[in-house]
Structure formats: C-alpha cells, structure tokens
Design a protein around this motif. Structure first.
Motif, PDB file in Angstrom:
ATOM      1  N   ALA A  10       0.810  -1.223   0.000  1.00  0.00           N
ATOM      2  CA  ALA A  10       0.000   0.000   0.000  1.00  0.00           C
ATOM      3  C   ALA A  10       0.838   1.266   0.000  1.00  0.00           C
ATOM      4  O   ALA A  10       0.344   2.349  -0.341  1.00  0.00           O
ATOM      5  N   ARG A  11       2.101   1.168   0.352  1.00  0.00           N
ATOM      6  CA  ARG A  11       2.959   2.362   0.375  1.00  0.00           C
ATOM      7  C   ARG A  11       3.312   2.834  -1.028  1.00  0.00           C
ATOM      8  O   ARG A  11       3.588   4.019  -1.218  1.00  0.00           O
ATOM      9  N   ASN A  12       3.323   1.944  -1.988  1.00  0.00           N
ATOM     10  CA  ASN A  12       3.814   2.281  -3.320  1.00  0.00           C
ATOM     11  C   ASN A  12       2.746   2.939  -4.189  1.00  0.00           C
ATOM     12  O   ASN A  12       1.665   2.387  -4.390  1.00  0.00           O
ATOM     13  N   THR A  13       3.087   4.091  -4.718  1.00  0.00           N
ATOM     14  CA  THR A  13       2.207   4.793  -5.649  1.00  0.00           C
ATOM     15  C   THR A  13       2.358   4.241  -7.057  1.00  0.00           C
ATOM     16  O   THR A  13       1.389   4.151  -7.806  1.00  0.00           O
ATOM     17  N   MET A  14       3.586   3.871  -7.433  1.00  0.00           N
ATOM     18  CA  MET A  14       3.868   3.363  -8.778  1.00  0.00           C
ATOM     19  C   MET A  14       4.855   2.221  -8.701  1.00  0.00           C
ATOM     20  O   MET A  14       5.796   2.247  -7.901  1.00  0.00           O
ATOM     21  N   VAL A  15       4.652   1.221  -9.573  1.00  0.00           N
ATOM     22  CA  VAL A  15       5.587   0.105  -9.684  1.00  0.00           C
ATOM     23  C   VAL A  15       5.943  -0.057 -11.162  1.00  0.00           C
ATOM     24  O   VAL A  15       5.062  -0.227 -12.003  1.00  0.00           O
ATOM     25  N   LEU A  16       7.233   0.011 -11.457  1.00  0.00           N
ATOM     26  CA  LEU A  16       7.728  -0.172 -12.811  1.00  0.00           C
ATOM     27  C   LEU A  16       8.184  -1.618 -12.988  1.00  0.00           C
ATOM     28  O   LEU A  16       9.067  -2.090 -12.263  1.00  0.00           O
ATOM     29  N   LEU A  17       7.588  -2.309 -13.961  1.00  0.00           N
ATOM     30  CA  LEU A  17       7.980  -3.674 -14.300  1.00  0.00           C
ATOM     31  C   LEU A  17       8.771  -3.601 -15.605  1.00  0.00           C
ATOM     32  O   LEU A  17       8.220  -3.701 -16.703  1.00  0.00           O
ATOM     33  N   ASP A  18      10.071  -3.380 -15.463  1.00  0.00           N
ATOM     34  CA  ASP A  18      10.916  -3.100 -16.617  1.00  0.00           C
ATOM     35  C   ASP A  18      11.216  -4.374 -17.405  1.00  0.00           C
ATOM     36  O   ASP A  18      11.724  -5.356 -16.856  1.00  0.00           O
ATOM     37  N   GLU A  19      10.883  -4.351 -18.699  1.00  0.00           N
ATOM     38  CA  GLU A  19      11.114  -5.446 -19.642  1.00  0.00           C
ATOM     39  C   GLU A  19      10.259  -6.679 -19.370  1.00  0.00           C
ATOM     40  O   GLU A  19      10.569  -7.769 -19.861  1.00  0.00           O
TER      41      GLU A  19
END
Length: 215
Positions: A137-146
């Motif tokens: 819940a702390r994360n506003t954005m998660v980047l899943l690179d590649e």
C-alpha cells in the motif's frame, strides 16, 4: 487576456496578426477548459510502453523519478537487465533508496544465459516480487521493466498477469510495463499505451550501446 486588453506587439508581428493569434488561442483555451471541466477523476493506471524504438525503459524511469520528486514511494522490478549496471539503478539505490525499492531480478537476455529453465525461474521470481510491490500500500507506482519480453517468451503466464492486474491491483496504484512486443491482451486492459517507433538507431551504423544513452 481580458476583453479590453491588447496583446503585446512584437516588431516582427503586426497588430492584426497578434490579435488574430490571441483570438485563436483564446478559443483553444475555452475549448480545452470545457473538455477538462468534467475530468477530475483519478485512478491507478496500467501503463504500457512498447514498440521497436528506444525509450521504453527510459520513459518508465522518468515516471519513477517524478514520483520520487513528489515524495511518493515507488518500486522497480527489472526482469531482463538485472545483470547490467545501469545509471538508473545506481542513482536510485545510492540516493533515493528510502523512496524507491529497486529489485534487479533478471540475468540478461535469453541469448546470454542460454538456459531456458534458468530464465523462467528468474522471471517467476521477478513476478512474485512484482506482485509483492504492487500490493504494498505504500507504493504509488511500480515499474515492471522489460516484463513484456518475459511475457513474449512465455516465461510468465499471460493470463495470470492479466488477472492480477485487473482483479488484485490496488485501485490507486500505477503499474508501468515496458518492453517491445507487448501482448495484445495486455494492451487491451491498459489505460495508457505508447508504441515507440524506431526511425534511426546508431547500432545499425556499427555504434555500440553507450553509457548515458543506453544504460
């Protein structure tokens, strides 16, 4: 500009041209304001950067840096480039570790490892970490690179990824998925999709990947 005021006149622009331009821009602003009037909603977006051109990961990391600048916690999970030392990783880990968790889970491109079972295991491990970060819940954005590459080679189950994003992703969490050849099913559920088109690339002229440009 009010109705009774006149635009400032430049020596290179006639008064008639300036007034015509100001009127045109005023109409555009009114149309824009009308369009934006009812656009006050917010939601966590599914964002896909794909295509053969350069800039997919760079754009994703640009969004992560915006989150960091706004003091918004975020996370990065790299599925392929984990074996590389990149400027983004160094910058984030050394300066913004308290705001952005960074997990390099990949071991390189499949032609480098030459071990499908190992690639699948690394991708699965990356996906488990990705789910953990998205559900945090702390994360506003998660980047899943590649991640799109892992999906393309079927190292991950596409239906599982789609189901998780649609059914389990928190409503206000943004998830960015990068990599060429994004699956059509992923594009279908996404809120924002950008296809990077390649016009020219120095690699075709015999120039290798360079620090600061590619990594």
């Amino acid at each position: 500009m009010s109705d009774n005021s006149k635009p400032e006149i430049s020596p290179d622009v006639s008064e008639e041209e300036a007034l015509r331009h100001a009127s045109k821009m005023a109409k555009k602003k009114a149309a824009r304001d009308k369009m934006m009037k009812n656009k006050d909603g917010e939601k966590g977006l599914i964002i896909v950067h794909t295509g053969p051109g350069k800039g997919k990961s760079s754009s994703g990391f640009g969004m992560i840096m915006r989150c960091i600048a706004h003091g918004m916690p975020s996370a990065v999970v790299q599925f392929i480039k984990g074996a590389w030392s990149t400027g983004e990783r160094t910058l984030i880990e050394e300066n913004f570790g308290e705001l952005c968790q960074f997990y390099a889970m990949g071991e390189g491109f499949t032609w480098e490892t030459q071990d499908k079972a190992r690639d699948i295991a690394a991708a699965r491990k990356g996906w488990e970490k990705a789910k953990e970060m998205i559900l945090d819940a702390r994360n506003t954005m998660v980047l899943l690179d590649e991640i799109n590459i892992a999906l393309r080679y079927e190292y991950l189950d596409l239906e599982e990824v789609l189901e998780f994003l649609v059914e389990q992703k928190p409503p206000m969490t943004h998830v960015v998925l990068t990599g060429r050849n994004a699956k059509e099913e992923l594009i279908e559920i996404a809120d924002l999709v950008t296809n990077m088109e390649q016009i020219k690339h120095p690699f075709r002229a015999g120039i290798k990947a360079q620090k600061g440009v590619e990594f």
